[in-house]
Enzyme design. Structure first.
Site, PDB file in Angstrom:
ATOM      1  N   ARG A 275       0.881  -1.187   0.000  1.00 27.73           N
ATOM      2  CA  ARG A 275       0.000   0.000   0.000  1.00 27.73           C
ATOM      3  C   ARG A 275       0.904   1.218   0.000  1.00 27.73           C
ATOM      4  O   ARG A 275       1.728   1.388   0.903  1.00 27.73           O
ATOM      5  CB  ARG A 275      -0.909  -0.013   1.234  1.00 27.73           C
ATOM      6  CG  ARG A 275      -1.636   1.297   1.422  1.00 27.73           C
ATOM      7  CD  ARG A 275      -2.729   1.238   2.468  1.00 27.73           C
ATOM      8  NE  ARG A 275      -3.887   0.517   1.972  1.00 27.73           N
ATOM      9  CZ  ARG A 275      -5.091   0.560   2.538  1.00 27.73           C
ATOM     10  NH1 ARG A 275      -5.286   1.270   3.623  1.00 27.73           N
ATOM     11  NH2 ARG A 275      -6.102  -0.124   2.025  1.00 27.73           N
TER      12      ARG A 275
ATOM     13  N   HIS B 108      -7.519   0.821  -6.245  1.00 30.52           N
ATOM     14  CA  HIS B 108      -7.709  -0.061  -5.075  1.00 30.52           C
ATOM     15  C   HIS B 108      -8.360  -1.361  -5.565  1.00 30.52           C
ATOM     16  O   HIS B 108      -9.516  -1.658  -5.258  1.00 30.52           O
ATOM     17  CB  HIS B 108      -8.588   0.652  -4.045  1.00 30.52           C
ATOM     18  CG  HIS B 108      -8.529   0.057  -2.678  1.00 30.52           C
ATOM     19  ND1 HIS B 108      -7.729  -1.025  -2.349  1.00 30.52           N
ATOM     20  CD2 HIS B 108      -9.190   0.384  -1.525  1.00 30.52           C
ATOM     21  CE1 HIS B 108      -7.896  -1.317  -1.067  1.00 30.52           C
ATOM     22  NE2 HIS B 108      -8.776  -0.487  -0.549  1.00 30.52           N
TER      23      HIS B 108
ATOM     24  N   GLN C 134     -10.223  -4.051  -3.267  1.00 35.27           N
ATOM     25  CA  GLN C 134     -11.513  -3.609  -2.741  1.00 35.27           C
ATOM     26  C   GLN C 134     -12.616  -3.821  -3.776  1.00 35.27           C
ATOM     27  O   GLN C 134     -13.696  -4.310  -3.464  1.00 35.27           O
ATOM     28  CB  GLN C 134     -11.434  -2.130  -2.343  1.00 35.27           C
ATOM     29  CG  GLN C 134     -12.719  -1.605  -1.743  1.00 35.27           C
ATOM     30  CD  GLN C 134     -13.046  -2.230  -0.398  1.00 35.27           C
ATOM     31  OE1 GLN C 134     -12.219  -2.197   0.503  1.00 35.27           O
ATOM     32  NE2 GLN C 134     -14.239  -2.796  -0.256  1.00 35.27           N
TER      33      GLN C 134
ATOM     34  N   ASP D 238     -17.326   7.154  -1.071  1.00 34.15           N
ATOM     35  CA  ASP D 238     -16.079   6.973  -0.324  1.00 34.15           C
ATOM     36  C   ASP D 238     -15.796   8.305   0.383  1.00 34.15           C
ATOM     37  O   ASP D 238     -16.467   9.317   0.117  1.00 34.15           O
ATOM     38  CB  ASP D 238     -14.959   6.596  -1.312  1.00 34.15           C
ATOM     39  CG  ASP D 238     -13.646   6.209  -0.646  1.00 34.15           C
ATOM     40  OD1 ASP D 238     -13.618   6.032   0.586  1.00 34.15           O
ATOM     41  OD2 ASP D 238     -12.625   6.100  -1.367  1.00 34.15           O
TER      42      ASP D 238
ATOM     43  N   CYS E 270     -16.331   1.432   0.910  1.00 36.69           N
ATOM     44  CA  CYS E 270     -15.168   0.582   1.204  1.00 36.69           C
ATOM     45  C   CYS E 270     -14.739   0.680   2.664  1.00 36.69           C
ATOM     46  O   CYS E 270     -14.035  -0.201   3.154  1.00 36.69           O
ATOM     47  CB  CYS E 270     -14.014   0.937   0.273  1.00 36.69           C
ATOM     48  SG  CYS E 270     -13.364   2.599   0.489  1.00 36.69           S
TER      49      CYS E 270
ATOM     50  N   ARG F 187     -13.390  -8.937   1.750  1.00 38.93           N
ATOM     51  CA  ARG F 187     -11.977  -8.681   1.471  1.00 38.93           C
ATOM     52  C   ARG F 187     -11.150  -9.918   1.832  1.00 38.93           C
ATOM     53  O   ARG F 187     -10.248 -10.320   1.094  1.00 38.93           O
ATOM     54  CB  ARG F 187     -11.462  -7.472   2.290  1.00 38.93           C
ATOM     55  CG  ARG F 187     -12.003  -6.117   1.869  1.00 38.93           C
ATOM     56  CD  ARG F 187     -11.471  -5.668   0.530  1.00 38.93           C
ATOM     57  NE  ARG F 187     -10.010  -5.571   0.509  1.00 38.93           N
ATOM     58  CZ  ARG F 187      -9.292  -4.544   0.989  1.00 38.93           C
ATOM     59  NH1 ARG F 187      -9.901  -3.490   1.512  1.00 38.93           N
ATOM     60  NH2 ARG F 187      -7.971  -4.535   0.915  1.00 38.93           N
TER      61      ARG F 187
HETATM   62  N1  NVA Z   1     -10.075   6.495  -1.091  1.00 40.27           N
HETATM   63  C1  NVA Z   1      -9.676   6.103   0.233  1.00 40.27           C
HETATM   64  C2  NVA Z   1      -9.891   4.632   0.409  1.00 40.27           C
HETATM   65  C3  NVA Z   1      -9.539   4.094   1.771  1.00 40.27           C
HETATM   66  C4  NVA Z   1      -9.687   2.619   1.868  1.00 40.27           C
HETATM   67  C5  NVA Z   1      -8.212   6.473   0.461  1.00 40.27           C
HETATM   68  O1  NVA Z   1      -7.412   6.305  -0.466  1.00 40.27           O
HETATM   69  O2  NVA Z   1      -7.881   6.934   1.551  1.00 40.27           O
HETATM   70  N1   CP Z   2     -11.197  -0.385   2.663  1.00 45.77           N
HETATM   71  C1   CP Z   2      -9.912  -0.443   3.071  1.00 45.77           C
HETATM   72  O1   CP Z   2      -8.994  -0.683   2.287  1.00 45.77           O
HETATM   73  O2   CP Z   2      -9.764  -0.250   4.400  1.00 45.77           O
HETATM   74  P1   CP Z   2      -8.384  -0.032   5.186  1.00 45.77           P
HETATM   75  O3   CP Z   2      -7.868   1.321   4.780  1.00 45.77           O
HETATM   76  O4   CP Z   2      -8.776  -0.094   6.635  1.00 45.77           O
HETATM   77  O5   CP Z   2      -7.430  -1.113   4.806  1.00 45.77           O
END
Ligand code: NVA
Ligand code: CP
Length: 308
Positions: free
Chosen positions: A107, A134, A137, A224, A264, A292
């Protein structure tokens, strides 16, 4: 040495539709076994390294629990507790880690960073979220939709809010799985059309200025956070810009009767969605989060063992 033959999952359309369908079918088998407390140890002795340069709850727990449940082991690295925070080049990190483990989940911020990691990795790399995409997800979201409503082909999904990593992944999924995407975002946050292949997506995408219009007669409404990780400095401006892009019961009422709501997570009740919607009867967010675990088990198994 750069290995061009390893399959990575860095964006949703890295895999062909028949591979994605295989993974979704396999997910169902793995989930059913999990629910019956049957073991599924196909990754015995395999090791997953997870690299988190951004925070996580679901991604961390689902990958870690999933690998242990399949008989493997997990190593968790964050930018703070590794040499990444002391500027070790990402290509050197990739070369070293991938000599010691079987698969990597990362990540990070820019997509180019995970692509560089993958380029120098000897083992498969999975995108656990970047600024751009992502994919894990959306795999879980599509599994959840199919689990509840059988097929997503020909359905209409409405995206309300920020044009972020989730939306760009939905867009890739719409083209592959042949469903339609309605998108409504505030002025100034429009989809960057230069960033997408318009020829590919034009039949699957409709853009709406009015979020209520985007919700009419649709099958799934999803949103989101207004401020994704990495964009925190824009938070105050975004709270103001997005205030009319909160998914409300009124918006849900314009959709088809069997509409579902997805998010998500993590969610901010009162910002991108009301408590009434996310905690209401159309919301499937807890199944979505649980899935997930199951889809990523199927994904890791596919990437390490192929089709069984
Ligand atoms: N769009 C959000 C998703 C978190 C799972 C982010 O990138 O923070
Ligand atoms: N939806 C998701 O990826 O959650 P986290 O940021 O908690 O991993």
């Amino acid at each position: 040495m750069i290995n061009k033959h390893i399959r990575h999952f860095l964006k949703f359309d890295d895999f062909k539709l028949d591979d994605l369908i295989y993974i979704l079918n396999r997910t169902k088998i793995i989930k059913d076994k999990f629910k019956k407390y049957e073991t599924h140890m196909t990754l015995h002795d395999r090791t997953l390294a997870m690299i988190f340069e951004k925070a996580s709850t679901r991604t961390r727990v689902s990958f870690e629990a999933g690998m242990y449940q399949m008989g493997g082991s997990v190593i968790n690295l964050t930018s703070h507790d590794s040499q990444l925070s002391r500027s070790e080049p990402i290509e050197d990190t990739a070369r070293v880690i991938s000599r010691m483990v079987d698969i990597v989940m990362m990540r990070t911020f820019d997509q180019s960073r995970i692509e560089k990691f993958a380029k120098y990795s000897r083992v498969p790399v999975i995108n656990g979220l970047t600024n751009e995409f992502h994919p894990c997800q959306i795999l879980a979201d599509i599994f959840t939709y199919i689990e509840k409503r059988e097929s997503i082909k020909g359905k209409t999904v409405t995206w309300i809010g920020d044009t972020n990593n989730m939306l760009y992944t939905w867009l890739q999924a719409a083209e592959l799985f042949d469903f339609y995407l309605n998108v409504s975002s505030p002025i100034g946050y429009n989809i960057n059309l230069s960033q997408i292949d318009q020829k590919r997506f034009k039949n699957h995408l409709k853009i709406f200025n009015n979020p209520k219009e985007a919700c009419k007669n649709v099958d799934l409404i999803t949103t989101d956070v207004w401020t994704s990780m990495g964009y925190e400095s824009e938070k105050d401006k975004r709270i103001n810009d997005f205030k009319d892009w909160c998914v409300t019961s009124e918006m849900m009422s314009y959709a088809n009767n069997d509409v579902l709501f997805m998010h998500c997570l993590p969610a901010h009740r009162g910002e991108e969605v009301t408590a009434e919607v996310i905690d209401g009867s159309k919301s499937v967010v807890w199944d979505e989060a649980e899935n997930r675990l199951h889809v990523q088990k199927a994904l890791m198994e596919f990437m390490l063992l192929g089709k069984l």
